[in-house]
Design a protein around this motif. Structure first.
Motif, PDB file in Angstrom:
ATOM      1  N   ARG A 114       1.004  -1.170  -0.105  1.00 48.48           N
ATOM      2  CA  ARG A 114       0.093  -0.196   0.112  1.00 48.48           C
ATOM      3  C   ARG A 114       0.778   1.233   0.132  1.00 48.48           C
ATOM      4  O   ARG A 114       2.124   1.178   0.540  1.00 48.48           O
ATOM      5  CB  ARG A 114      -0.753   0.015   1.380  1.00 48.48           C
ATOM      6  N   ASP A 148       5.364  -2.150  11.299  1.00 43.37           N
ATOM      7  CA  ASP A 148       4.443  -3.049  10.571  1.00 43.37           C
ATOM      8  C   ASP A 148       3.923  -2.667   9.198  1.00 43.37           C
ATOM      9  O   ASP A 148       4.036  -1.717   8.978  1.00 43.37           O
ATOM     10  CB  ASP A 148       3.029  -3.372  11.410  1.00 43.37           C
ATOM     11  N   ARG A 204       1.103  -3.660   6.537  1.00 42.46           N
ATOM     12  CA  ARG A 204      -0.069  -4.418   6.066  1.00 42.46           C
ATOM     13  C   ARG A 204      -0.195  -5.330   4.910  1.00 42.46           C
ATOM     14  O   ARG A 204       0.349  -4.548   3.927  1.00 42.46           O
ATOM     15  CB  ARG A 204      -1.452  -3.354   6.115  1.00 42.46           C
ATOM     16  N   ASP A 205      -0.812  -6.429   4.818  1.00 40.83           N
ATOM     17  CA  ASP A 205      -0.893  -7.272   3.745  1.00 40.83           C
ATOM     18  C   ASP A 205      -1.768  -6.350   2.862  1.00 40.83           C
ATOM     19  O   ASP A 205      -2.900  -6.037   2.790  1.00 40.83           O
ATOM     20  CB  ASP A 205      -1.563  -8.606   4.024  1.00 40.83           C
ATOM     21  N   ASP A 217       2.769   2.276   3.095  1.00 40.98           N
ATOM     22  CA  ASP A 217       3.748   1.385   3.386  1.00 40.98           C
ATOM     23  C   ASP A 217       5.004   1.228   2.795  1.00 40.98           C
ATOM     24  O   ASP A 217       5.819   0.424   2.772  1.00 40.98           O
ATOM     25  CB  ASP A 217       3.120  -0.191   3.626  1.00 40.98           C
ATOM     26  N   ASP A 242      -8.336  -1.992  -4.896  1.00 43.81           N
ATOM     27  CA  ASP A 242      -8.062  -1.666  -3.398  1.00 43.81           C
ATOM     28  C   ASP A 242      -8.637  -0.361  -2.802  1.00 43.81           C
ATOM     29  O   ASP A 242      -8.022   0.384  -2.295  1.00 43.81           O
ATOM     30  CB  ASP A 242      -6.780  -1.631  -3.318  1.00 43.81           C
ATOM     31  N   GLU A 290      -5.185  -7.795   1.807  1.00 48.59           N
ATOM     32  CA  GLU A 290      -6.038  -8.335   2.788  1.00 48.59           C
ATOM     33  C   GLU A 290      -7.524  -8.004   3.038  1.00 48.59           C
ATOM     34  O   GLU A 290      -8.151  -8.846   3.340  1.00 48.59           O
ATOM     35  CB  GLU A 290      -5.377  -7.987   4.336  1.00 48.59           C
ATOM     36  N   ARG A 291      -7.843  -7.174   2.096  1.00 48.65           N
ATOM     37  CA  ARG A 291      -9.230  -6.612   2.102  1.00 48.65           C
ATOM     38  C   ARG A 291      -9.904  -7.613   1.233  1.00 48.65           C
ATOM     39  O   ARG A 291      -9.741  -7.375   0.087  1.00 48.65           O
ATOM     40  CB  ARG A 291      -9.553  -5.298   1.800  1.00 48.65           C
TER      41      ARG A 291
END
Ligand code: AMP
Length: 566
Positions: free
Chosen positions: A223, A434, A436-437, A226, A514, A440-441
């Motif tokens: 993302r 961290d 985020r994947d 990130d 996304d 993931e959503r």
């Protein structure tokens, strides 16, 4: 000196459009084809997708349109390309108020005929459907003066050459100016050019073939938020020697170098806003190996002599295929191996695929190192450095302090552990965030609400009323398909007959781009096509992800409905 857009003879309206689109300089094919076409020559350009060829023929030809009515025809091999090109022609022609119509198989004839009757300036079609419409007398090419054949070799491969010839014959050979673009030059295309073009100016853009078999090209999906964290992880675990990191803008380069520096990765940036003398100093440090991380923009990197680097990192994905090739050509020289890494957000997958189309080389998807990978790597690195130091037997200076501490009653391993902790303090300056994947959503059982039509409507109308209520500018729904303020209507060439239902659209678009499901508003599904409204701020993400997106397993291209389909 490379030409600028100002040197090519384009009118102010088109220069404005080009500037608005953020094109800094013309690509090689544009620099050559635009003046030639403006001067009225036929042009045969050898160039692939990703070279900016669409603007190379569209800008000059639309500048030459002089009356209302249908004067320009573009032929493209596939439905997908016809739609994409029609959108590009419309975009390049915004300041001129052009009406553009894509025609291709699978769409209803009535619709296309009705639009043709209303009047269009440019038709972008696949050969089959274009010929059908001519034969049905729905399409009259007698006033067409400009014809562009896009990806002519593909049309040949797909067996369309006879159709193309029949279409050319339906235009007036005496007044026609023809542009032909092709990636390869098979005999049949040369014959076509001889038969239908007038002394064409041949422009061949040296295929910047990626001669980088020894470069390992990979990409990571992260993302936007990130990206820095992802880059930092890579900087930790890769065997880096000297690394060139590309950003899209000057400001982005400066910001990234500063951010990296602040996180314990000494980096510096060269970009157009830095005085020459500073750039030279930075480059000297980079060449000497003192500076390992150099952030740069394409423009600056092109003009300077940068040595072979171990890694090229595309922090921002380049817009053009050609830029990608230039960038990664900085590594893997002289038979050495190199690494080319590209960071993309989920919505840039389509863009990455177009770069692969251009280079005709796959870019491998890779998985980011985990936090544990980084910690492990830090341990390994420290251990090796420590062992090297012990083996070098040059640590005598330490013994005096050690003796003193032992005399005070401390044990050698207590002392060593404390020393290690101190030594490794600098590692904690490098934060490990961290990530985020990026995938993931996914709509799940509990996520239903988020994706449901009702949820969307409610969410939208609250936000909008609040915002527009203040200044009393509450806009009403615009028309029957229900485009609302703050939303942009998009179009897709799949509809009921392809089994498309609203849920497929919301799920397909939201997951591929996304974006939250509630940023998709009204959806109108017709037999062969679908309109959907997407909130302003998500439009770019959707267009980019859905350039070659999938709905119910079928490939489609989402484009703005404005101008072309309204
Ligand atoms: P094409 O080769 O026509 O498919 O264009 C490839 C991509 O490059 C498209 O996304 C265009 O918007 C973009 N593009 C075209 N010309 C330029 C330019 N001069 N500078 C930057 N991007 C461009």
């Amino acid at each position: 000196m490379n030409p600028t857009f100002d040197d090519l003879g384009l009118i102010p309206e088109l220069l404005q459009t080009v500037a608005d689109l953020g094109y800094a300089t013309p690509t090689p094919i544009q620099a050559e084809a635009i003046p030639a076409l403006l001067a009225g020559h036929d042009v045969m350009g050898q160039a692939q997708t990703g070279t900016g060829k669409t603007a190379a023929f569209t800008l000059p030809l639309i500048q030459r349109l002089d009356t209302d009515g249908l004067q320009m025809l573009v032929l493209a091999p596939t439905r997908e390309l016809a739609i994409q090109t029609s959108q590009a022609v419309y975009r390049y022609g915004t300041q001129l108020g052009l009406r553009v119509l894509p025609v291709y198989g699978g769409q209803s004839y009535t619709r296309q005929t009705r639009r043709l009757e209303k009047g269009v300036n440019v038709v972008v079609g696949t050969p089959g459907r274009t010929l059908d419409l001519i034969r049905q007398r729905a399409l009259d090419l007698s006033a067409v003066r400009f014809v562009a054949l896009d990806e002519a070799d593909e049309m040949l491969k797909m067996g369309f050459i006879e159709d193309v010839e029949a279409i050319l014959k339906a235009t007036d050979a005496g007044t026609r100016q023809t542009a032909l673009f092709t990636a390869t030059l098979p005999n049949e295309i040369q014959r076509l050019a001889r038969a239908y073009m007038r002394d064409p100016q041949v422009i061949s853009i040296e295929s910047e073939a990626v001669t980088v078999d020894n470069v390992f090209q990979r990409y990571y999906v992260v993302r936007d938020n990130d990206k820095v964290a992802a880059l930092c992880r890579l900087l930790e675990v890769e065997e880096l020697h000297n690394t060139l990191i590309f950003t899209r803008t000057k400001a982005g380069a400066a910001r990234l170098a500063e951010t990296l520096y602040g996180r314990g990765y000494p980096a510096d940036a060269i970009h157009g806003d830095r005085p020459q003398i500073e750039r030279e100093r930075i480059l000297r440090l980079f060449r000497a190996g003192t500076l390992k991380l150099l952030v740069a923009t394409d423009v600056v990197a092109r003009g300077v002599d940068i040595p072979d680097v171990s890694h090229v990192i595309n922090f921002d994905i380049p817009q053009l295929g050609i830029e990608y090739v230039h960038r990664i050509g900085r590594t893997g020289r002289a038979g050495r191996s190199g690494d080319a890494i590209t960071l993309i957000s989920p919505r840039q997958r389509g863009h990455l695929r177009r770069i692969e189309d251009y280079t005709r080389q796959p870019i491998t998807k890779a998985k980011l190192p985990t936090r544990d990978d980084v910690l492990q790597r830090r341990d390994d690195h420290f251990r090796t450095t420590l062992i090297d130091q012990i083996e070098a037997r040059e640590s005598e200076a330490g013994y005096a302090i050690l003796d003193e501490l032992e005399a005070m009653g401390y044990l050698p391993n207590q002392i060593a552990a404390a020393a290690i902790k101190l030594l490794r303090a600098e590692e904690t300056d490098r934060p490990l965030e961290d990530i985020r994947d990026a995938q993931e959503r996914k709509p799940g059982k509990n996520g239903r609400d988020k994706w449901s039509r009702n949820g969307d409507r409610n969410g939208n109308s609250h936000g909008k009323n609040g915002k527009h209520g203040k200044n009393g500018k509450k806009r009403s729904r615009r028309d029957r398909t229900g485009q609302e303020a703050g939303m942009v209507r998009l179009y897709m060439d799949l509809g009921r007959s392809n089994g498309v239902r609203p849920g497929d659209i919301v799920y397909g678009v939201a997951s591929q781009a996304d974006i939250p499901g509630d940023s998709i508003g009204a959806i109108t599904i017709r037999d062969h096509e679908t309109y959907l409204d997407v909130r302003d701020e998500h439009v770019d993400a959707v267009l980019s992800a859905m350039q070659r997106g999938r709905i119910r397993g079928q490939v489609t291209t989402l484009i703005r409905a404005e101008g072309v389909f309204e």
